[in-house]
Write an enzyme that holds these catalytic residues in place. Structure first.
Site, PDB file in Angstrom:
ATOM      1  N   ASP A 259      35.573  22.517  86.125  1.00 37.69           N
ATOM      2  CA  ASP A 259      35.512  23.614  87.074  1.00 37.69           C
ATOM      3  C   ASP A 259      36.960  24.057  87.320  1.00 37.69           C
ATOM      4  OD1 ASP A 259      34.470  25.402  89.024  1.00 37.69           O
ATOM      5  OD2 ASP A 259      35.028  23.978  90.588  1.00 37.69           O
ATOM      6  N   ASP A 261      38.426  26.480  90.431  1.00 39.84           N
ATOM      7  CA  ASP A 261      38.848  26.470  91.835  1.00 39.84           C
ATOM      8  C   ASP A 261      38.476  25.146  92.486  1.00 39.84           C
ATOM      9  OD1 ASP A 261      39.579  29.024  91.261  1.00 39.84           O
ATOM     10  OD2 ASP A 261      38.120  30.008  92.572  1.00 39.84           O
TER      11      ASP A 261
END
Length: 650
Positions: A259, A261
């Site tokens: 991922d 952020d």
């Protein structure tokens, strides 16, 4: 090796004066004959081309080019292919030199003579069929995009070329021409005979201006420029470490899905990142990506980007945001092979939203479409792949895709249960939780070393085990590394084909709201129910765990069901997994330990994630030493194995 559409012809551009390589060649041999791992680089190129189905190779030589034909004739005979050598009378550049050759029908692979590569030409030919063009640029991400030529593509075709010497006012996606091309008749017809021309500075811009299609082929395979001493040395090391063919598309390998952020870069809150200047890397994120790639993993980012659907960021703006992320990661050697993003968002009502993107989709995590797309486009070995995320959405996507799931305590820190989609039936749990992405990658790269000892011992015991599953208790002080160790063993066993169940006894911990001040450690951990749990597991039954949320120290809404019916091995993971009340029923007991200094450091990190102040954590630490450690340490004497995980990642 060929089928219809296979690339049968190649041109190796081995001209020029060899200035960069002169310190290595001594100006005594052409740079194409410079040994690389004891073999001239041009022979390495030709051997790969022949293996991939090329039958006719034309070599364009330059300085000292008369040495090429005697060196290549024996190789042509051995490989059973046709090799022709042509020597330039005057330099015409990386594209102009092509006009000295007679034209031929069909696609031609063009290779720069100082490139070490190993690519799947059948896959490249399929791409050519899917994206027909006068020229296909073979491209890849590298570790210095800010000082490289870049290509900007849309839907598989070149939109813009950014030469490295032209000033840029923004970061763009990390996609770099790799020094290999596939050209059609249309490309050769566009060249002006006898004119000096450079591929990057002259020919490609001219084709773009004339709207002649140029396709982009993005590959994670090995392609490296060896023309300078430093790059030559790096390529030789890659050959010694068998890294070159290891990343060929025919070789399946695990992927680390990241991922973005909250994992690679800081989560800014609100509507998320809408400007490149908001991108700030989390500590050692670039090193984490580099570590994963150097270990041979595919490095793939999968990220929800609802800002696009909300109208807060257009496609170009997103390119600049992701380009900044890639460029910043590359500063520490971190290179992402691919980034997949979901531009959708299900909720309407934003002022400048894009109606066609305001949909429920399968790609927005916890949907797993981005992961499945990567598995379709890349040679991913699913069983050993993992996602690293800060959100329960990442964990949910991993569960649907059938890969391992590791959480991190940065970003959301897996505390976003309230925003998890109501349509999802279960709140997923991570296999392990680490402080940072770097720690998670270190484990992914080293779990086999951690778990091989016990998994080997278990393999030896299984043929001699009595009827029913083999029960292994993994115990020790809090933060000693029990769960890390248990999961490493779980992975080793499951990836070798064993049916293994890992049962986390922490699920039975009494939530904080139900504890009394005078409770013992055994009461807090509900050790009184352990004999019933073990008895049920022994009978290959089903056990339901009430659920404990480590972050909040509260009760989870859902329960967890452990099904032991088909298990060959059951790993009991908990501080009292070797407790005297169940020791006779546990086939193997392992006590995990670490130094007090290490335990204290891990303890502080863990309870900071839980929201405790340093003072409160110190108080809790002192109480654990007094009322918990003595009871836990009693298990050490009856353990079959004692292991120190001082360096393990938690």
């Amino acid at each position: 090796m060929g089928s219809e559409g296979t690339i049968r012809q190649a041109i190796i551009i081995a001209g020029g004066l060899g200035t960069r390589a002169r310190s290595m060649t001594g100006d005594a041999i052409p740079k194409a004959l410079l040994p690389l791992g004891g073999v001239p680089i041009i022979l390495r190129q030709i051997r790969v081309l022949a293996r991939e189905g090329v039958q006719h190779v034309r070599v364009l030589g330059g300085h000292l080019g008369s040495q090429l034909e005697p060196a290549l004739d024996p190789e042509a005979e051995k490989l059973g292919i046709k090799i022709e050598v042509f020597v330039e009378t005057s330099p015409l550049g990386t594209a102009g030199c092509l006009t000295t050759l007679d034209s031929t029908a069909g696609d031609v692979l063009i290779v720069y003579g100082d490139m070490l590569f190993d690519i799947d030409l059948a896959a490249l030919a399929r791409h050519r069929h899917q994206f027909p063009a006068a020229l296909t640029i073979i491209a890849h991400p590298n570790d210095h995009p800010r000082t490289s030529d870049l290509v900007v593509q849309k839907s598989g075709y070149l939109q813009r070329l950014l030469p490295r010497k032209t000033p840029r006012d923004a970061d763009w996606r990390n996609l770099v021409p790799a020094g290999l091309y596939v050209a059609s008749d249309q490309f050769f017809e566009a060249l002006v005979p006898g004119h000096t021309a450079d591929m990057i500075h002259d020919v490609i811009p001219d084709l773009l201006e004339r709207s002649i299609p140029i396709a982009i082929y993005d590959t994670p395979e090995y392609i490296r420029d060896t023309g300078s001493p430093n790059r030559h040395a790096a390529a030789e090391e890659d050959l010694r470490q068998d890294r070159v063919h290891a990343v060929h598309l025919s070789v399946r390998r695990p992927a680390v899905f990241f991922d973005c952020d909250g994992v690679l870069n800081e989560d800014v809150g609100g509507h998320g990142i809408i400007h490149p200047d908001q991108v700030k890397l989390i500590g050692r994120a670039g090193k984490a990506v580099r570590l994963a790639r150097e270990a041979g993993f595919l490095t793939v980012a999968v990220t929800n980007r609802p800002q696009v659907a909300k109208g807060l960021l257009d496609e170009s703006g997103l390119d600049h945001v992701l380009g900044r992320l890639e460029a910043d990661l590359a500063e520490d050697g971190g290179v992402l092979d691919r980034i997949y993003f979901c531009p959708h968002h299900p909720d309407k009502g934003f002022p400048n939203e894009i109606p066609e993107l305001k949909i429920n989709c399968a790609c927005r995590k916890p949907g797993d479409l981005m992961i499945r797309q990567a598995m379709t486009e890349l040679p991913v070995e699913k069983s050993k792949s993992v996602i690293i995320g800060d959100s329960l959405r990442d964990i949910g996507a991993a569960r649907k895709a059938g890969i391992w799931a590791y959480g991190v305590r940065t970003g959301y820190g897996l505390r976003d249960e309230k925003s998890y989609p109501a349509a999802e039936t279960d709140i997923p749990r991570a296999d392990l939780v680490f402080d940072t992405v770097y720690d998670a990658v270190r484990f992914q790269c080293g779990y086999q070393d951690i778990g091989e000892g016990l998994s080997g011992a278990i393999h030896q015991r299984l043929p001699r085990s009595k009827a029913g599953p083999l029960l292994v208790g993994i115990c020790g002080r809090s933060r000693s590394g029990k769960s890390t160790f248990a999961h490493a063993v779980e992975r080793m066993l499951s990836e070798s084909g064993r049916r293994v169940l890992r049962l986390e006894l922490d699920r039975w911990i009494l939530p904080l709201e139900y504890r009394r001040p005078d409770m013992t450690a055994e009461e807090r951990n509900r050790v009184e129910v352990y004999p019933e749990i073990v008895g049920t597991l022994r009978r290959s039954g089903q056990v339901e765990a009430p659920g404990y949320e480590a972050a909040s120290r509260g009760q989870r809404k859902d329960t967890t069901t452990y099904e032991a019916r088909d298990a060959e091995v059951i790993l009991l993971d908990g501080i009292f997994a070797g407790h005297r009340s169940i020791r006779e029923d546990v086939d193997m007991a392992v006590f995990v330990e670490a130094s007090q200094q290490t335990l204290l450091s891990r303890f502080h990190n863990f309870y900071a994630w839980k929201g405790l102040t340093a003072a409160a954590t110190d108080g809790l630490w002192a109480s654990r030493i007094q009322d918990e450690w003595p009871k836990i340490d009693l298990q050490r004497a009856s353990a079959d194995i004692v292991i120190n995980l001082e360096e393990a990642i938690l």
